[in-house]
Design an enzyme around this catalytic site. Structure first.
Site, PDB file in Angstrom:
ATOM      1  N   ALA A  11       0.835  -1.207   0.000  1.00 27.62           N
ATOM      2  CA  ALA A  11       0.000   0.000   0.000  1.00 27.62           C
ATOM      3  C   ALA A  11       0.867   1.253   0.000  1.00 27.62           C
ATOM      4  CB  ALA A  11      -0.939  -0.005   1.200  1.00 27.62           C
ATOM      5  N   ARG A  24      -7.709   6.506  -4.322  1.00 27.59           N
ATOM      6  CA  ARG A  24      -6.959   7.390  -3.423  1.00 27.59           C
ATOM      7  C   ARG A  24      -7.099   8.867  -3.759  1.00 27.59           C
ATOM      8  NH1 ARG A  24      -1.147   8.207  -3.227  1.00 27.59           N
ATOM      9  NH2 ARG A  24      -0.682   9.369  -1.339  1.00 27.59           N
ATOM     10  N   HIS A  53       7.034   2.994   1.364  1.00 25.96           N
ATOM     11  CA  HIS A  53       7.494   4.313   0.902  1.00 25.96           C
ATOM     12  C   HIS A  53       8.989   4.248   0.622  1.00 25.96           C
ATOM     13  CE1 HIS A  53       4.230   5.921   3.850  1.00 25.96           C
ATOM     14  NE2 HIS A  53       3.686   5.648   2.684  1.00 25.96           N
TER      15      HIS A  53
END
Lengths: 545, 452
Positions: free
Chosen positions: A56, A87, A185
């Site tokens: 995600a 999103r 990330h």
């Protein structure tokens, strides 16, 4: 009993031990010392966390919004499906007409792929994507089973790159890696740094150029910020990654300055670009009127150009004149209200400034997947102990690029600016929070309910999973991941939209009708909604005080 | 919109584009929310359940609770037993459900976690229950996941020694609370003593009272799940969602069943009503409901006659909508589901053949990219399906009706029925409204009629 004690008292010994250090009440320390909070540790099995996974964070947050690449999810269908168009990272096709944001690409792995390996299917999927869409880049994001069965997605990517002569980059972002989205990330940042950034040397056309890092263009935020920056006279070379493109990110190292909006998701790129190319980064916040003004002035100070300084003040003055009267009216309706914020990894900090502009006090704030530096400031980074989970996420060794390394600021100017602005530093959220307010890391379902009852915030900013938990309990809840399908909230105009949305939510007539008149106290039974839109004596609804 | 989709049909073997299905666990989670005081639990990484809760909440605009084993890399290597044990203890300690319904994920299935063994060896408080279903994401779709979880409850709980009585059971299929309420209405009018299982009414359409309750009034009581074993007969609605659980109940408890299509439209609702009436009289007020529907169908006929439509979504829903479209005199041109399984294709082709329609493309394991390409080549007057159809509708400027799952971009749909005679009336209102609105939008000023 204070709410922290009450919450911890309900936990068994193990959960108590795991949660104890993630909850604190802010107290001003001596010499500006900030309290320590535990963060970026494992979620507790069975405790309903709001966290997502590594995939995600990588595909959903950082890689997915890049509009001109075909991003193929390698795995069973779910992960690709859930991250398809949900999103609100808006994108428009560039001159090449490529915009893949409306599409979901997946290898839709079946049982036989799990048993016999999925690389063959991935190879074929890439071929089909090339044949149908002719993209200039393909990204591959892997899901849990891919890592377990050992598909070598990097080899497949390298082979495809040779065969088709396009960029093909794989991201091993299996959901089980790390403890939250945060690992994803980092993996995404690494991939962009390794393969995309620095791959084109096309120079900016303008005099002053910058990149917007950690801006995902949710609800069009990035476009609103770009509008302001363009009005002042900056050239925005690239945005990481809302409406971003491979073509722009490839030449982002040519910009003079990196602006960092979401610290958590993109600080790795900022640091790595500093190391490789000498690019300075500046922590900015385009959420809230005061914050935008400050950020724009900081950027102008960085460039130290009288023309830019003049334009900055002109733009600020013009924008303020536009929004000030309505902000004043909104503030009148919202003043004195209290808020709780629980979002991802920077917004809980950023929105406190905008709420302050509107007279709303923050009583609770926390992050889903932040690290200690997001709470306490980057100076704690050397003290953060590495654990097994964080060690599993690769840290790139960055070497200076001898040809492209350049430093914009003189050492003296650099030191001077570091004293006055968040230049290559970030002081974290806690410093900006009022005494007595609570900070909670990885707030869970149970704690959300407990805090909502104990602190009775008028507005609870969170995500979709707990929105209706709060609403059912009578608290206005606004999603701060998706802006409840509104926005933009950034910049001056965004602040007004945000304020209007809060007034709309706080004064919805339905709040006053929740209790049927036959059950309401006789005194309030016949009372029409007052000026502020709600009856006394109703359970639920944001309070007026 | 979808500007990069070429008209020329692309031959694809590996690349799924714009799927028309999702994975098993979300269906399992939804099924588990249909049991009273149940905490659904996802045995995998926490990202799965985060997506599933998000997704269900967006469809129902209601809290969708569920916990996770929160696998890390270590658990993925050494097995998830310790995580599941910790999770079960923590869930009972903190959230106090009566039952935990565990479903697996691609992660725990790939490493081969043995849920039977874990649960057998687990410390479970005396008055509490833990059940499970295997729902690897790389098999089937969310619909099979739903069926597997319903079957899982039966495997663990349905009691073969439950006293046999006159009660019947109804498995409603993968439908909204609004549909289940409609089924209950029909059953109540027919005076039936029934168990509805699972039953998300009250849970996924909980009323606003100013108080959040984690386990609201609603869901099939656990004792009723046990009592399924003593039912006289099971009416299993929807082959994809309900056939498997009905079989499991038959094998375990010898409860005979009738598998029926989802009662969408006239014939399918007739079949349900007659099956449940079991030779007895159908009450007059149900006949009146049917009569009102037929009245409406005749009224609206000129507006729907021969209109071409494309229908996509879950197999049971799509089969039902196709049948009803035919009853309305419409002409289905494309009928697709993302869920794999040729049985759907055969059943749907039989329905079409019954109306002499031979030029409709029916596909399982398809996706919306393929549907879009087909529609580009052979335009239709109406598109019916989940929210993701809005892209195709916008790209091709086709009137669009949202029916099925998921609907993420509209409100009130989950309260409203699609099944039963009254559900059919709602479908007519939606279909005719979309087509007639389009006519009004596009017609010349002189053609805009006050009366239609």
């Amino acid at each position: 009993m204070d709410v922290k004690t009450e919450i911890l008292g309900k936990y068994n010994a193990k959960v108590f031990k795991s949660r104890r250090d993630h909850i604190l009440q802010v107290e001003a320390g001596e010499d500006g010392k900030v309290q320590e909070i535990a963060a970026n540790t494992r979620a507790i099995p069975g405790i309903m966390t709001n966290r997502g996974c590594c995939y995600a964070g990588c595909k959903g947050v950082v890689v997915g919004p890049i509009r001109d690449a075909v991003t193929i999810t390698h795995g069973p269908i779910g992960c690709g499906f859930y991250s398809w168009g949900t999103r609100r990272n808006k994108a428009r096709a560039g001159e090449d007409g490529k915009n893949f944001i409306q599409y979901c690409f997946s290898t839709d792995m079946q049982e036989s792929d799990i048993v016999f390996g999925g690389d063959k299917k991935l190879r074929q999927a890439i071929k089909e994507a090339v044949d149908i869409f002719h993209p200039k880049a393909i990204f591959i994001c892997s899901t849990c089973p891919v890592g377990l069965i050992g598909d070598d997605i990097h080899a497949v990517a390298a082979e495809a790159e040779k065969t088709y002569g396009i960029l093909c980059q794989a991201f091993s972002c299996e959901g089980y890696k790390g403890v939250s989205q945060s690992g994803g990330h980092h993996i995404a940042n690494n991939g962009l740094m390794k393969r995309v950034i620095g791959s084109s040397d096309q120079a900016p056309a303008g005099k002053h150029s910058l990149n917007l890092l950690g801006e995902y263009n949710i609800g069009g935020d990035g476009w609103e910020v770009e509008r302001l920056l363009a009005a002042i006279g900056y050239e925005v070379v690239s945005v990481f990654t809302g409406n971003g493109s491979v073509a722009d990110i490839a030449r982002s190292h040519k910009a003079d300055l990196n602006l960092v909006q979401c610290h958590r998701s993109i600080n790795y790129v900022a640091e790595m670009m500093k190391a490789a190319y000498g690019t300075s980064w500046l922590k900015v916040n385009f959420i809230g009127i005061e914050s935008v003004c400050q950020s724009l002035r900081d950027i102008a100070a960085f460039f130290d150009d009288p023309e830019i300084a003049r334009r900055t003040e002109e733009v600020i003055a013009a924008e303020l004149a536009d929004v000030a009267p309505e902000m004043e009216r909104l503030k009148e309706r919202l003043s004195g209200k209290t808020a709780a914020l629980f979002v991802g990894g920077s917004r809980s900090h950023h929105y406190q400034f905008l709420l302050r502009d509107l007279g709303v006090t923050t009583v609770l704030a926390g992050y889903e997947f932040a690290h200690r530096d997001d709470y306490e400031g980057r100076e704690v980074i050397p003290d953060i102990k590495e654990d097994a989970d964080s060690k599993n996420i690769e840290t790139l060794e960055i070497v200076q690029d001898p040809k492209r390394y350049r430093v914009f600021l003189s050492p003296e100017r650099y030191e001077e600016l570091r004293r006055t602005m968040e230049l290559e530093r970030y002081s974290g959220m806690i410093r900006d929070m009022p005494d007595g307010s609570y900070v909670v890391d990885d707030l869970n379902h149970f704690e959300t309910e407990m805090f909502a009852k104990a602190l009775k915030p008028d507005i609870f900013f969170s995500g979709i999973k707990d929105k209706y938990v709060l609403q059912k309990g009578g608290t206005l809840s606004r999603q701060l991941h998706s802006y409840d399908y509104s926005g933009p909230y950034a910049g001056f105009r965004g602040a007004v939209i945000f304020g209007r949305d809060l007034v709309m939510g706080c004064y919805a007539p339905a709040w006053s009708m929740v209790i049927p008149p036959w059950k309401a106290a006789p005194s309030s039974n016949q009372q029409p909604p007052d000026e502020k839109g709600r009856n006394e004596g109703t359970a639920g609804g944001p309070s007026d005080a | 919109m979808l500007d990069l989709t070429p008209k020329t049909l692309a031959d694809r073997k590996a690349l799924r584009i714009n799927p028309c299905k999702t994975c098993q666990p979300v269906g399992a989670l939804y099924a588990a929310l249909g049991v009273h005081r149940c905490m659904p639990h996802s045995h995998g990484s926490q990202g799965c359940v985060s997506y599933h809760r998000t997704f269900l909440t967006r469809h129902f605009k209601e809290p969708a609770i569920a916990a996770s084993s929160s696998f890390t890399e270590g658990a993925s290597v050494f097995g998830g037993g310790a995580n599941l044990r910790a999770a079960v203890k923590n869930i009972f300690d903190v959230y106090d459900p009566d039952i935990i319904a565990v479903h697996t994920t691609c992660l725990s299935e790939t490493i081969g976690d043995d849920l039977n063994a874990y649960i057998l060896e687990m410390d479970i408080p005396d008055d509490k229950l833990v059940v499970h279903a295997n729902t690897p994401s790389y098999v089937g779709s969310h619909v099979t996941g739903y069926a597997n979880m319903v079957a899982g409850f039966i495997r663990y709980l349905a009691d073969p020694r439950a006293p046999k009585g006159d009660r019947i059971a109804v498995f409603p299929g993968f439908v909204n609370p609004g549909d289940i309420r409609e089924l209950k209405h029909l059953l109540a009018r027919m005076g039936k003593d029934f168990i509805m299982f699972p039953d998300q009414c009250g849970v996924m359409d909980a009323p606003m009272k100013g108080v959040y309750e984690m386990y609201p009034d609603g869901g099939t009581p656990i004792d009723d799940v046990r009592a399924l074993g003593g039912c006289r007969h099971v009416y299993a609605l929807g082959h994809a969602a309900s056939e498997e659980p009905a079989d499991v109940l038959d094998k375990k408890c010898r409860v005979p069943n009738t598998v029926l299509p989802l009662p969408v439209g006239v014939a399918a609702t007739d079949a349900f009503v007659m099956a449940v009436a079991a030779g007895g009289a159908v009450p007059e007020d149900i006949e009146d409901e049917r009569g009102r529907l037929l009245d409406l169908m005749l009224d609206v006929n000129p507006h729907l006659h021969e209109r071409k439509l494309a229908i996509f979504g879950d197999p049971d829903t799509v089969a039902g909508l196709t049948a009803f479209a035919l009853e309305l005199g419409m002409h289905p041109k494309f009928v697709i589901t993302g869920t794999p399984g040729e049985a759907f294709v055969h059943r749907t082709e039989d329905i079409l053949a019954g109306y002499g329609v031979g030029d409709c493309t029916v596909k399982a394991a398809s996706d919306l990219f393929e549907l879009h390409q087909m529609v580009k080549n052979h335009p239709v007057d109406l598109l019916v399906g989940s929210s993701y159809g809005k892209q195709i509708a916008k790209a091709e400027d086709i009137p669009f009706v949202r029916l099925g799952f998921p609907i993420l971009d509209r409100y009130a749909h989950s309260y409203m029925p699609m099944v039963g005679y009254r559900g059919a009336m709602r479908i007519v209102e939606l279909l005719a409204g979309a087509i007639m609105d389009r006519y009004d939008r596009d017609c010349a000023d002189e053609d805009l009629e006050a009366v239609m």
